[in-house]
Design a protein around this motif. Structure first.
Motif, PDB file in Angstrom:
ATOM      1  N   VAL A 237       0.859  -1.203   0.000  1.00 49.51           N
ATOM      2  CA  VAL A 237       0.000   0.000   0.000  1.00 49.51           C
ATOM      3  C   VAL A 237       0.888   1.244   0.000  1.00 49.51           C
ATOM      4  N   ASN A 238       1.940   1.222   0.829  1.00 49.51           N
ATOM      5  CA  ASN A 238       2.860   2.371   0.871  1.00 49.51           C
ATOM      6  C   ASN A 238       3.522   2.627  -0.487  1.00 49.51           C
ATOM      7  N   HIS A 249      -0.087   6.382   3.435  1.00 50.54           N
ATOM      8  CA  HIS A 249       1.270   5.977   3.793  1.00 50.54           C
ATOM      9  C   HIS A 249       1.317   5.651   5.281  1.00 50.54           C
ATOM     10  N   PHE A 250       1.585   4.396   5.589  1.00 53.07           N
ATOM     11  CA  PHE A 250       1.683   3.993   6.992  1.00 53.07           C
ATOM     12  C   PHE A 250       3.066   4.347   7.522  1.00 53.07           C
ATOM     13  N   SER A 251       3.098   4.953   8.717  1.00 54.10           N
ATOM     14  CA  SER A 251       4.389   5.260   9.357  1.00 54.10           C
ATOM     15  C   SER A 251       4.953   3.976   9.973  1.00 54.10           C
ATOM     16  N   ASP A 252       6.206   4.043  10.404  1.00 58.59           N
ATOM     17  CA  ASP A 252       6.816   2.877  11.055  1.00 58.59           C
ATOM     18  C   ASP A 252       6.018   2.465  12.286  1.00 58.59           C
ATOM     19  N   ASP A 253       5.548   3.463  13.041  1.00 53.85           N
ATOM     20  CA  ASP A 253       4.750   3.163  14.237  1.00 53.85           C
ATOM     21  C   ASP A 253       3.453   2.442  13.869  1.00 53.85           C
ATOM     22  N   LEU A 258       0.289  -2.627  13.480  1.00 54.64           N
ATOM     23  CA  LEU A 258      -0.351  -3.674  12.671  1.00 54.64           C
ATOM     24  C   LEU A 258       0.301  -5.039  12.950  1.00 54.64           C
ATOM     25  N   MET A 259       1.632  -5.034  13.067  1.00 56.77           N
ATOM     26  CA  MET A 259       2.354  -6.290  13.341  1.00 56.77           C
ATOM     27  C   MET A 259       1.896  -6.905  14.663  1.00 56.77           C
ATOM     28  N   VAL A 260       1.823  -6.058  15.685  1.00 61.13           N
ATOM     29  CA  VAL A 260       1.420  -6.560  17.005  1.00 61.13           C
ATOM     30  C   VAL A 260       0.009  -7.155  16.918  1.00 61.13           C
ATOM     31  N   ALA A 261      -0.897  -6.427  16.244  1.00 59.69           N
ATOM     32  CA  ALA A 261      -2.272  -6.920  16.090  1.00 59.69           C
ATOM     33  C   ALA A 261      -2.286  -8.247  15.334  1.00 59.69           C
ATOM     34  N   ALA A 262      -1.440  -8.347  14.313  1.00 61.85           N
ATOM     35  CA  ALA A 262      -1.419  -9.566  13.492  1.00 61.85           C
ATOM     36  C   ALA A 262      -0.905 -10.756  14.300  1.00 61.85           C
ATOM     37  N   PHE A 263       0.112 -10.528  15.118  1.00 63.76           N
ATOM     38  CA  PHE A 263       0.638 -11.628  15.943  1.00 63.76           C
ATOM     39  C   PHE A 263      -0.417 -12.118  16.941  1.00 63.76           C
ATOM     40  N   LEU A 264      -1.247 -11.182  17.432  1.00 62.40           N
ATOM     41  CA  LEU A 264      -2.168 -11.539  18.519  1.00 62.40           C
ATOM     42  C   LEU A 264      -3.602 -11.776  18.044  1.00 62.40           C
ATOM     43  N   HIS A 265      -3.870 -11.651  16.734  1.00 68.29           N
ATOM     44  CA  HIS A 265      -5.269 -11.600  16.274  1.00 68.29           C
ATOM     45  C   HIS A 265      -6.085 -12.827  16.662  1.00 68.29           C
ATOM     46  N   ASP A 266      -5.446 -13.988  16.765  1.00 69.78           N
ATOM     47  CA  ASP A 266      -6.194 -15.202  17.105  1.00 69.78           C
ATOM     48  C   ASP A 266      -5.949 -15.648  18.547  1.00 69.78           C
ATOM     49  N   CYS A 267      -5.555 -14.723  19.417  1.00 67.40           N
ATOM     50  CA  CYS A 267      -5.229 -15.149  20.792  1.00 67.40           C
ATOM     51  C   CYS A 267      -6.452 -15.745  21.483  1.00 67.40           C
ATOM     52  N   GLY A 268      -7.659 -15.372  21.035  1.00 66.38           N
ATOM     53  CA  GLY A 268      -8.880 -15.956  21.608  1.00 66.38           C
ATOM     54  C   GLY A 268      -8.952 -17.465  21.410  1.00 66.38           C
ATOM     55  N   LEU A 395      -2.196  -0.700  27.025  1.00 66.70           N
ATOM     56  CA  LEU A 395      -1.449  -0.426  25.794  1.00 66.70           C
ATOM     57  C   LEU A 395      -0.953   1.014  25.770  1.00 66.70           C
ATOM     58  N   PRO A 396       0.318   1.221  25.373  1.00 71.56           N
ATOM     59  CA  PRO A 396       0.790   2.600  25.223  1.00 71.56           C
ATOM     60  C   PRO A 396       0.099   3.252  24.021  1.00 71.56           C
ATOM     61  N   LYS A 397       0.241   4.569  23.948  1.00 74.08           N
ATOM     62  CA  LYS A 397      -0.474   5.325  22.913  1.00 74.08           C
ATOM     63  C   LYS A 397      -0.222   4.783  21.500  1.00 74.08           C
ATOM     64  N   ASN A 398       1.030   4.392  21.228  1.00 78.36           N
ATOM     65  CA  ASN A 398       1.348   3.945  19.864  1.00 78.36           C
ATOM     66  C   ASN A 398       0.765   2.560  19.540  1.00 78.36           C
ATOM     67  N   LEU A 399       0.140   1.909  20.536  1.00 77.40           N
ATOM     68  CA  LEU A 399      -0.447   0.590  20.271  1.00 77.40           C
ATOM     69  C   LEU A 399      -1.940   0.560  20.600  1.00 77.40           C
ATOM     70  N   GLU A 400      -2.514   1.751  20.764  1.00 78.32           N
ATOM     71  CA  GLU A 400      -3.918   1.832  21.174  1.00 78.32           C
ATOM     72  C   GLU A 400      -4.886   1.147  20.209  1.00 78.32           C
ATOM     73  N   GLU A 401      -4.525   1.122  18.929  1.00 78.40           N
ATOM     74  CA  GLU A 401      -5.469   0.587  17.938  1.00 78.40           C
ATOM     75  C   GLU A 401      -5.329  -0.917  17.710  1.00 78.40           C
ATOM     76  N   VAL A 402      -4.433  -1.538  18.461  1.00 77.90           N
ATOM     77  CA  VAL A 402      -4.229  -2.988  18.309  1.00 77.90           C
ATOM     78  C   VAL A 402      -5.540  -3.762  18.481  1.00 77.90           C
ATOM     79  N   VAL A 403      -6.343  -3.357  19.461  1.00 76.93           N
ATOM     80  CA  VAL A 403      -7.582  -4.092  19.753  1.00 76.93           C
ATOM     81  C   VAL A 403      -8.535  -4.018  18.558  1.00 76.93           C
ATOM     82  N   GLU A 404      -8.711  -2.814  18.016  1.00 78.22           N
ATOM     83  CA  GLU A 404      -9.619  -2.651  16.872  1.00 78.22           C
ATOM     84  C   GLU A 404      -9.120  -3.468  15.679  1.00 78.22           C
TER      85      GLU A 404
END
Ligand SMILES: [Fe+2]
Ligand SMILES: [Fe+2]
Length: 497
Positions: A237-238, A249-253, A258-268, A395-404
């Motif tokens: 996409v970038n 354009h996605f920033s590094d943050d 997105l990476m963190v969310a992807a690693f944890l997406h199926d933790c349920g 979650l710190p501010k830079n990871l707030e959207e992980v849940v969504e």
């Protein structure tokens, strides 16, 4: 640099710059270059203290020789690390840097060739090889907030700004360097602390992904592979210069989030019953029902044999009964292992078998995959558990959207996904990236027991259908296709077979 006021002002600016630096090697370089500048030293070296009681050379600069090794120079440093202790366990205090580190004190020498308290043989060797003459040396330890020495710097040969001759370090040089070292210590310790925290968080995230994959062996390395596809698609996409996503354009943050969310997406799925996540064949529940059915068939075959022996049926009828039972057994077996496509004829036949319970018939006749409707509901529940689990993280501010991002990976852009049935406008772009990556990984996985690995054109065909039916985002799928994300992924991450 002349007046003291200018130097102090410069020192403050350095302090601010150091506290803003996020990269340890760059930080070391900044510390060293500024110390060199403040004291007008010709040479400067920075060292870090290693956990094994050694001091490692990080960067060496000698201005007049044009010598620059380590750091971002690209030139490696060949000097070996300095031992803080000798082999007999005594402090290596004849070495000036080791002495400064061991005793947490600065050392100022006016002429290295005259000074007797330290062994300068290494320095003399360097001088011999390069034609240099080391005269004045100033060594400053760099300490963290716990008063532990974490680094050290050494300045060599200050140049008199008027005569351009090598002079000696003044008390002012010493004090300025110590001030700089104390700011550097705070910045370096903070940065090391942050790097350690980040490394810990990253390893915990991977540990979770590992646990999810261990829990669902039927899904191979899904939790560890979805982040790879997600990252590739986000990068694509970038790199997009046309179409509706060209301005994104996605920033590094944002990529990291997105990476963190992807690693944890199926933790349920950690909560989903094992018999469902590990299920290989349709008839597996808490017990494997295929065993029960096979036993029933054996009993029926034995009953037929008794009837034959008691002459209640003819040998022809007996033969036919056995043949029918064996054919049905084979058919059930093929359906159970998903080898037999479920046609209306098969449905009718299975339905007519009196020795199967309604639940068993439902299982045998599952049209796609290996899960019954009830099991589907249970497995779908994993997204709600994911949301609940991640919702509890601080979650710190830079990871707030992980849940969504993580908990919307089964939502469809056209509505009708689960658990909330949201639509495109209610889903973040990164949640939609995760949804595509999740689907693609599942389709391309080589290791699902209930399905053969699909060739790429077939996967694209299925995904296209999912786009048409409003499951996946069409704009993202276009980027996925145009930039060959699937091809690149298969090329790099799937073994050829
Ligand atoms: Fe999922
Ligand atoms: Fe998934």
């Amino acid at each position: 640099m002349t007046t003291l006021l200018e130097k102090v002002t410069r020192l403050n600016e350095i302090g601010i710059a150091l506290s803003a630096e996020r990269n340890v090697p760059v930080l070391l370089e900044k510390i060293l270059r500024n110390a060199k500048l403040l004291t007008n030293a010709d040479g400067a070296t920075i060292y870090t203290v290693l956990p094994d009681q050694k001091v490692r050379f990080e960067i060496i600069i000698t201005g007049s020789l044009g010598y620059y090794h380590g750091g971002s120079s690209g030139e490696p440093i060949t000097f070996s690390a300095i031992d803080l202790y000798l082999s007999d366990g005594v402090q290596n205090n004849r070495h000036m840097v080791a002495y400064a580190v061991n005793n947490k004190t600065s050392v100022k020498i006016d002429d290295a060739y005259v000074a007797e308290e330290f062994d300068f043989s290494g320095t003399r060797e360097f001088d011999k090889a390069t034609g240099y003459r080391t005269i004045a040396v100033l060594t400053i330890p760099i300490m963290n907030h716990e008063h532990e020495v974490i680094a050290a710097m050494q300045l060599i040969n200050p140049i008199d700004s008027i005569t351009q001759a090598v002079t000696t370090f003044t008390l002012e040089d010493l004090q300025l360097s110590e001030s700089l070292a104390s700011q550097a210590g705070v910045a370096l310790a903070n940065q090391q602390l942050m790097e350690n925290q980040l490394a810990l968080s990253n390893s915990l995230i991977r540990l979770f992904a590992e646990a999810i994959d261990e829990k669902s062996p039927a899904e191979g390395n899904h939790a560890k592979r979805v982040p790879i596809v997600s990252e590739m698609l986000a990068e694509a996409v970038n790199n997009t210069n046309d179409g509706p996503l060209k301005k994104i354009h996605f920033s590094d943050d944002q990529l990291y989030e997105l990476m963190v969310a992807a690693f944890l997406h199926d933790c349920g799925k950690l909560i989903t019953p094992s018999y469902i996540v590990e299920k290989k064949n349709k008839l597996e529940t808490i017990i494997d029902c295929i065993e029960l059915i096979n036993t029933r068939i054996e009993v029926m075959k034995r009953d037929a044999k008794i009837a034959l022996l008691e002459k209640k049926i003819t040998p022809q009828v007996y033969e036919k009964e056995i043949q029918d039972l064996e054919n049905n057994q084979k058919l059930i077996d093929r359906c159970n292992t998903c080898e037999e496509p479920i046609t209306p004829e098969i449905e009718k036949l299975i339905d007519s078998l009196v020795f199967l319970t309604p639940d068993e018939k439902e299982a045998v006749l599952i049209p796609r995959g290996n899960l019954t409707k009830k099991e589907h509901v249970i497995i779908q529940h994993h997204v709600e558990i994911t949301q609940r689990m991640l919702g509890q993280l601080v979650l710190p501010k830079n990871l707030e959207e992980v849940v969504e991002i993580a908990s919307n990976h089964h939502e469809w852009v056209g509505g009708g996904g689960y658990p909330r049935g949201l639509i495109k406008e209610q889903l973040s772009l990164r949640a939609r990236i995760l949804a595509i990556s999740d689907a693609f990984e599942a389709l391309s996985a080589p290791d699902r027991p209930y399905k053969k690995r699909l060739p790429l054109p077939k996967i694209y065909e299925i995904m296209e259908k999912m786009v048409k039916e409003g499951h996946l985002d069409p704009d993202l799928f276009e980027v996925f296709q145009k930039q060959n994300v699937g091809q690149e992924y298969v090329k790099h991450y799937c073994a050829p077979d």
